[in-house]
Design an enzyme around this catalytic site. Structure first.
Site, short mmCIF file in Angstrom:
data_model
loop_
_atom_site.label_atom_id
_atom_site.label_comp_id
_atom_site.label_asym_id
_atom_site.label_seq_id
_atom_site.Cartn_x
_atom_site.Cartn_y
_atom_site.Cartn_z
N HIS A 108 0.78 -1.12 0.04
CA HIS A 108 0.03 0.12 0.01
C HIS A 108 0.84 1.24 0.12
O HIS A 108 0.45 2.31 -0.67
CB HIS A 108 -0.89 0.07 0.99
CG HIS A 108 -1.86 1.29 1.14
ND1 HIS A 108 -3.06 1.33 0.14
CD2 HIS A 108 -1.53 2.50 1.70
CE1 HIS A 108 -3.33 2.45 0.38
NE2 HIS A 108 -2.86 3.14 1.40
N HIS A 114 3.58 10.98 2.72
CA HIS A 114 3.21 11.93 1.72
C HIS A 114 4.10 13.41 1.60
O HIS A 114 4.43 13.85 0.61
CB HIS A 114 1.63 12.43 1.95
CG HIS A 114 0.87 11.15 1.76
ND1 HIS A 114 0.85 10.37 0.67
CD2 HIS A 114 0.03 10.70 2.61
CE1 HIS A 114 -0.12 9.43 0.77
NE2 HIS A 114 -0.47 9.43 2.13
#
Length: 278
Positions: A235, A262
């Site tokens: 993932h 991120h």
């Protein structure tokens, strides 16, 4: 895959936002060559269009957000990963809420949707970004770098103090087929002990066992278990692909990440784009 691609026709999807908990509808339309991926909030009067680029990214806590303030679209990374994974470069996306629907927590629903909708080639070649020298960013003990390579490879390591996850590493060589088979079905995950803290921050209001792998102190709580023994690092590769798609071109380079997220991904994209020699 050398020609730019778009959707064969418009397609609509409705689902829950993971963090907002709000029901959201996306309408995705075909677009011409060199249009890129663009989002427009239809629930905000005269909202400016948000182009999916590294420079448009605002917040990066627990998701990647395009734009800032009210006119923003949260949790774009899974959808962007699937668009990159299927070689779709040009789409106009209308969205009537603040967040892309989480679906089952992976990219699988979007893969199915786009295959059913159909993908069409445009009469213009793709542009490739070829990495010429290594660029690296570090924050504490976390780091990410991108180096020269003939094709896109992602080598990711995650480290969690949880008996099921521990340290996982996977090297993924990109192709459309391997993306669909190995990466697109890997779901987002979270630890039960973090739920209250995240909810206090206004996050994961739409989170459930239907759209995430949830772990208590010892095990996976989802009845069906995991889809792969290393679904967690897979993932992370899905997230990484979505974040790096914001460079705006197909990439020839090797991305290596250690405990990244991120924020680091966006810092590295920006640094690469700001380093002409690279």
């Amino acid at each position: 895959m050398l020609y730019q691609r778009t959707l064969a026709k418009s397609v609509t999807v409705t689902g829950l936002g993971l963090h907002s908990g709000k029901k959201v509808t996306l309408v995705m339309h075909p677009a011409e060559a060199d249009f890129g991926i663009q989002f427009k909030r239809t629930d905000i009067k005269d909202a400016e269009i948000l182009k999916a680029t590294a420079e448009t990214v605002g917040a990066t806590e627990n998701n990647t957000t395009l734009g800032q303030g009210k006119n923003s679209v949260h949790t774009v990374e899974h959808l962007l990963a699937v668009l990159y994974g299927l070689g779709i470069n040009n789409v106009f996306i209308e969205i009537n809420g603040p967040e892309v629907p989480i679906m089952d927590g992976s990219g699988a629903s979007f893969v199915f949707l786009f295959k059913e909708t159909g993908i069409t080639s445009l009469n213009k070649t793709k542009k490739f970004l070829v990495v010429l020298e290594t660029v690296r960013v570090e924050v504490g003990d976390k780091w990410a770098e991108i180096s020269p390579a003939t094709k896109l490879t992602i080598d990711t390591t995650i480290v969690f103090t949880h008996p099921v996850i521990k340290t996982q590493r996977k090297e993924f060589e990109f192709s459309c087929e391997s993306f669909i088979k190995e990466i697109s079905r890997a779901r987002t995950f979270g630890l039960l002990r973090d739920v209250d803290m995240l909810k206090r921050k206004g996050l994961i209001r739409g989170g459930s066992l239907d759209n995430a792998i949830v772990l208590d102190e010892f095990k996976v709580m989802n009845v069906e278990g995991v889809r792969f023994p290393d679904e967690f690092v897979r993932h992370k590769i899905l997230d990484t692909l979505g974040d790096f798609s914001l460079i705006g071109h197909e990439i020839a380079g090797k991305i290596v990440t250690f405990k990244s997220g991120h924020n680091l991904h966006n810092l590295l994209c920006r640094k690469l784009l700001q380093t002409p020699s690279a």
